[in-house]
Design an enzyme around this catalytic site. Sequence first.
Site: not given
Length: 523
Positions: A199, A203, A205, A318
């Site tokens: 998490q 969101g 996974v 990211d």
Amino acid sequence: MVPVVLDWAVGNQRCNEAKKNLTSFACKANSHCYDFDNGPGYRCNCSQGYEGNPYSPNGCSDIDECVISSPSPCNITCQNLPGTYNCSCPEGYEGDGRTDGSGCSPIPNSNNIPPLIKIALGISIGVSVLLLGGSWLYCGFRQRNIINLREKFFQQNGGIMLQQQLSMREGSVQYAKIFTAEDLEKATNNYHESRILGQGGQGTVYKGVLADTTVVAIKKAKVAEQSQSQIEQFINEVIILSQVNHRNVVKLLGCCLETQVPLLVYEFITNGTLYDHIHTVGGTTSMSWENRLRIATETAAALSYLHSAASTPIIHRDVKSTNILLDDNYVAKVSDFGSSRLIPMDQTQLTTLVQGTLGYLDPEYFQTSQLTERSDVYSFGVVLVELLTSKKAISFDRPEAERNLAMYFISAMKEDCLFEIVDEQVINDAKADQLKEVASLTNRCLRVKGDERPTMKEVAMELEGLRMMEKNSWLNDKKNLEETQYLLGDQLSNAYGGGTSMSNSTAYDSIANNAMTPFHSGR
């Protein structure tokens, strides 16, 4: 004192003639007429089952045999009827039901269920049918609402646009698959918490198993309102990423648009993240320098591909150790493109809302909101420091001067204290010259000004060169050199000066400029 008998009759007509004139006919309702037997006229009498005065305006009234008779004329059930009554037997019995007749007797081989039980059963069955019918109607309406809602989300999330894009690319080998919401619900056991892989800010996974037993990773983004331009960009990213074909980039298999926010389906990578392997709970790791350098090289190659070799340049935005996955063979796979941005071919930077992870965020991007490919270079530089030191990018457990790993590393390089912060196992595994080369490259990646940083392509080439030097370091080993002399003769040996190793700069230039094929064992 003499007895007197009054003998009387109505009128001088017989019954047949008197009935013709209803207004003067004396016999009223529920009565019958009979001729007088001692002269002309007629008389009236109440019909059987009735009583009272047959001459009164209302005539005779019915006798309720079920009430006035004692004992009851029926065995079990008595029903009063006009002028008579009826006896009946319950279900499972037979007979006329009369006390003066055959009465009621059980029917052979019949189930004699009491009436109350039968009534209760009937009510229960009726209620059950109503409940089942109501439930069926509710489920039907609910299912219809779900279908309508999924269709609404599919259109809102650009499903029609994506279908059009895919239909235009049907001839292409690589394309995204559109999954249904039901497919992914089944694959994740309705998104059960036991299926959660991780998490984050973007969101959650989940691990999923498709109907064909393919294991996948399903990313369920957090709920957020999306504009039309964002939907178009998302569809464009799905199309682009589904066509990215690089062994060090996690493959996007498809998406689901029938939910409030789109779901992305990726290939499943089995061995966790790079972060898990270099930041273990005990604080120590068994990952060798060779694996670290290879993982760094593979990650740099993937980012270089995204920046310069993809059909539309992609900035990951990211890059961090938790977004670098490892398979069973420790091969690196760059993942999580939830923050990624596509760069139009005629632009070199984008103005965006600053987004990233603390400790990896490019300081220039943070100050100017200008996102460029060099922003990924900075974040990758922080990953290189993690590989060198086995320390976390940000840790408030360390002294204030050491909390930000990138700043701490730059300070150590300025003070020529590199080997004081490098992981002990790395020092034992790697050669000092090679460590200095990697540290120097890392330092350049972490420069504040983006223009002073190398491109990702340059970083990848330099790391590959250093890695090839490490693989071919047997040429610098005297024992291997003697073996080479024995196998290949003195000519090759003399070419390298009888044991004198090549300089680092010569070897690197040879690899960088001539795309030198890696050496393998002389055996």
